[in-house]
Design a protein around this motif. Structure first.
Motif, short mmCIF file in Angstrom:
data_model
loop_
_atom_site.label_atom_id
_atom_site.label_comp_id
_atom_site.label_asym_id
_atom_site.label_seq_id
_atom_site.Cartn_x
_atom_site.Cartn_y
_atom_site.Cartn_z
N VAL A 1 77.45 -56.72 28.14
CA VAL A 1 77.38 -56.61 26.68
C VAL A 1 78.49 -57.41 25.99
N PRO A 2 79.76 -57.32 26.41
CA PRO A 2 80.77 -58.17 25.76
C PRO A 2 80.49 -59.66 25.94
N MET A 3 79.97 -60.05 27.11
CA MET A 3 79.65 -61.47 27.32
C MET A 3 78.54 -61.92 26.39
N ALA A 4 77.49 -61.11 26.27
CA ALA A 4 76.38 -61.47 25.40
C ALA A 4 76.82 -61.57 23.95
N TRP A 5 77.65 -60.62 23.50
CA TRP A 5 78.16 -60.66 22.13
C TRP A 5 79.02 -61.89 21.90
N ALA A 6 79.87 -62.21 22.86
CA ALA A 6 80.76 -63.36 22.69
C ALA A 6 79.97 -64.67 22.63
N PRO B 1 74.59 -51.21 17.50
CA PRO B 1 73.47 -50.29 17.26
C PRO B 1 72.15 -51.00 16.97
N LEU B 2 72.21 -52.20 16.38
CA LEU B 2 70.98 -52.93 16.10
C LEU B 2 70.29 -53.41 17.37
N THR C 1 85.37 -53.23 14.70
CA THR C 1 84.67 -52.07 14.14
C THR C 1 83.26 -52.44 13.72
N ALA C 2 83.10 -53.61 13.09
CA ALA C 2 81.77 -54.06 12.68
C ALA C 2 80.86 -54.29 13.88
N MET C 3 81.45 -54.82 14.93
CA MET C 3 80.66 -55.03 16.14
C MET C 3 80.20 -53.71 16.72
#
Length: 573
Positions: free
Chosen positions: A94-99, A212-213, A204-206
């Protein structure tokens, strides 16, 4: 003409329609799907309630299958292993995908390449690499640790429950990564901007808005890895058996040792199918109760989140994952494959081509296993691709009544663990009257059924992208439906279909969980032979044979990138 003749004349076209090509095709597809999907599952269920010799109805098989604490412990271990592996995969991915999707992190191309490499590397080969790295006695990490500190105890020990889950996660996380990144790519930045205006920081926004989206994608990836793990044979056998950690798949393998107790194995396998169906139902229930929807639409603007110095921290995370999942295992496997004795380390006097020479020119099974792998994978990919294309065309174009039933059968293997499917094929077709056990045909059919959902999902997405008006124009000009499909639709679909074929070929070429139950002396595949060689403990030869398998896979991936595009393995819907 008399009135009695009219009904007969009117009925004749109706009867003739039964022999139209599309009707005959529909019947043939029904028969094929029944053979590939329904018959093995039905036979599995029936044989689980039969005595082996008499065929008399009994429930004793279930008492035998779950009558010992060891067998129950294996089921519990599988559930715990699936949960832990899925959790680790999610934390990694998940952190990799977000980054990669949302931030200004550098090295995104490198991260994509490492995710692809981790995806195509067979899990059991990664397990062998980690045995060479973290074996308690001679693994490289522990050898260096003892040399630096003088300690007697190992720093890490891969032969543990946590170690096994960790190795599985290192080759499963790409599924979560792909799911989550694909979802993040569709999320607009407007709600994140709104959260920032209201005082929320980047993290926090993440956590409160972005993730959640994409919760459905995270949950879907978690459940998929859980289900794949409890049906996985290679890594639990290579690491778990020496560590005396019994799981469902290794226990099923023991039921197939002489004497073969297929009826007990069938009874023991049924809960795997029920667990899979239950997890899919839980996923649907959870998503139906709580949903998150972006209101900005597909056209919403997306802007990269500026991480500042933290972008290097995220890059460091991606590099660390790449090192653990790809670079270190591949490096030690490469060293071992060219070594006279892998424990002697990197030195010119330890280098040799003997391992490859032995496998390619002297081993009595290895060359045939290479050919079997290419032939079985290619044939199963072709069968799955053709069936999937025809079924998807009928379903999408709504050519027949009850066409959705075909789509259901084509997707049914998705909820059937591969090892359960293999036992079903063994029960249905290994014995008389067909007696296909150990034949290439049985393996090809099992592989085609196992990976049919991949081909079907790909074909369905491709056909939906082609508007039917072009076919209709060709038919108005006098072309028949099959001719219109061949001349108009097929050329438009060839790139997507080739991508789907290549994906099925690759996953079939590394399949072990199903193959281990179906191969015979002359139909061993590379994955099965790799497992056999690993049991013998000759890791130099194992590494060399793994190198040959990876070379073949990389050639296929290279062909796919050349013909279809660099993302052909990552854009399936």
């Amino acid at each position: 003409m008399s009135s009695s003749v009219l009904p007969a004349v009117a009925a004749r076209p109706s009867r003739l329609r039964l022999f139209e090509p599309i009707t005959l095709l529909w019947v043939a597809l029904i028969a094929a799907l029944l053979v590939l999907v329904a018959a093995p599952l039905l036979k599995l269920l029936v044989i689980s309630f039969e005595e082996q010799d008499t065929g008399v109805f009994t429930i004793q098989n279930y008492f035998t299958a779950y009558g010992r604490q060891r067998y129950i412990d294996a089921l519990i271990n599988s559930l715990l292993l699936g949960t832990l592996s899925a959790a680790i995969s999610t934390v990694i991915a998940v952190p990799m995908a977000w980054a990669v999707s949302r931030t200004d992190m550098p090295g995104k191309g490198f991260t994509w390449a490492m995710v692809l490499a981790a995806f195509i590397m067979p899990p059991y080969l990664g397990a062998i690499g980690w045995i060479l790295l973290a074996g308690p006695n001679s693994g490289w990490i522990n050898v260096v640790w003892r040399g630096l500190t003088g300690a007697t105890d190992p720093l890490v020990n891969i032969y543990t429950f946590t170690g096994m889950a960790f190795v599985i996660a290192l080759h499963s996380f790409p599924l979560v990564f792909i799911f989550v990144k694909s979802a993040l790519d569709l999320v607009s930045s407007e709600m994140e901007d709104a959260a920032n205006i209201l005082g929320a920081g980047t993290w926090t926004a993440m956590r409160k808005v972005t993730l959640p989206l994409v919760w459905p994608s995270i949950l879907g990836g978690f459940i998929l890895i859980f289900l794949e793990t409890i049906a996985l044979f290679g890594t639990p056998a290579i690491i778990g058996i020496p560590a005396r950690i019994n799981v469902v798949t290794t226990q099923l393998w023991q039921f197939f040792e002489d004497p073969v107790r297929v009826e007990v194995a069938a009874a023991y396998a049924i809960p795997l199918l029920l667990i899979t169906m239950g997890m899919i139902a839980v996923q649907k229930l959870m998503l139906s109760r709580k949903g998150f929807v972006s209101q900005t639409g597909k056209g919403g603007e997306r802007r990269e989140v500026k991480l500042g110095p933290w972008r290097w921290v995220m890059l460091g995370w991606c590099v660390a994952v790449a090192m653990l999942s790809v670079v270190k295992p591949l490096t030690v496997l490469l060293q071992a494959s060219f070594a006279k004795a892998w424990g002697r380390g990197f030195s010119f006097d330890n280098l040799t081509l003997r391992n490859y020479e032995f496998l390619l020119f002297e081993h009595d099974v290895a060359p045939r296993a290479v050919w079997n792998t290419v032939w079985f994978s290619g044939a199963s990919a072709t069968i799955a691709g053709v069936l999937a294309l025809l079924v998807a065309y009928i379903v999408v174009r709504k050519l027949m009544r009850f066409a959705d039933a075909l789509g259901f059968l084509a997707m049914a293997p998705f909820v059937i663990p591969g090892i359960v499917m293999a036992i079903g094929f063994y029960a249905a077709y290994a014995g008389p009257p067909l007696s296909l056990y150990g034949s290439g045909l049985l393996i090809i059919l099992a592989f085609a059924a196992r990976f049919l959902p991949i081909a079907y999902a790909n074909s369905q997405a491709a056909i939906r992208a082609v508007h039917p008006e072009m076919e209709e124009a060709a038919r108005i000009l006098g072309s028949g439906r099959l001719h219109a499909i061949r001349k108009v639709t097929a050329p438009l679909l060839k790139t997507s279909l080739l991508g789907g074929w290549l994906v099925v070929f690759i996953v079939a070429s590394r399949e072990l969980s199903a193959a281990i139950f179906l191969v015979g002396p002359r139909t061993r595949t590379m994955s099965v032979l790799l497992y056999d060689l690993s049991e013998q403990g000759n890791f130099e030869v194992v590494a060399a044979f793994g190198g040959i398998l990876l070379f073949i896979t990389m050639v296929i991936v290279g062909i796919g990138m050349k013909l279809v595009g660099r993302d052909f393995m990552l854009r399936r819907e």
